[in-house]
Scaffold this active site. Sequence first.
Site, mmCIF file in Angstrom:
data_model
loop_
_atom_site.group_PDB
_atom_site.id
_atom_site.type_symbol
_atom_site.label_atom_id
_atom_site.label_comp_id
_atom_site.label_asym_id
_atom_site.label_seq_id
_atom_site.Cartn_x
_atom_site.Cartn_y
_atom_site.Cartn_z
ATOM 1 N N CYS A 53 0.834 -1.211 0.000
ATOM 2 C CA CYS A 53 0.000 0.000 0.000
ATOM 3 C C CYS A 53 0.871 1.266 0.000
ATOM 4 O O CYS A 53 1.575 1.537 0.966
ATOM 5 C CB CYS A 53 -0.904 -0.043 1.231
ATOM 6 S SG CYS A 53 -1.744 1.487 1.617
ATOM 7 N N CYS A 56 0.145 3.808 2.759
ATOM 8 C CA CYS A 56 0.609 3.266 4.046
ATOM 9 C C CYS A 56 2.099 3.557 4.228
ATOM 10 O O CYS A 56 2.533 3.973 5.302
ATOM 11 C CB CYS A 56 0.381 1.765 4.129
ATOM 12 S SG CYS A 56 -1.338 1.259 3.977
#
Length: 129
Positions: A53, A56
Amino acid sequence: MGSFLSSLVTPPPLDDGDSAVVAVHSKAAWDQQFEAHRNAAKLMVIDFSASWCGPCRFIEPAFKEMASRFTDAVFVKIDVDELGEVAKTFRVEAMPTFVLVKGGQEVSRVVGAKKDELDRKIKTFIASC
């Protein structure tokens, strides 16, 4: 030479020894961590993320910085691919999702890499201790 080549292909682990973030990699470790704080007044900030991600990875340094700054809260990182059952329990549908827990109950959440909103909510719930 093989280890040198594999070090070029394999990314270094995300956990660094200097971080105040507790990385949880098993259901047993999660259960132990959660039980330890279930009845505590201390705020727990859970970062549900994934290694693939982008957002993230973008917010990870800020999350680590907050963990260093807000020492009266517990910061936990959970990879949704490793602990999907825990992510499902907290109804995580997007990454990153930050769940703020106090006394075993969710008190707030931030969905997305919204550093300022996360910082503000942590301050609010730490102040309400």
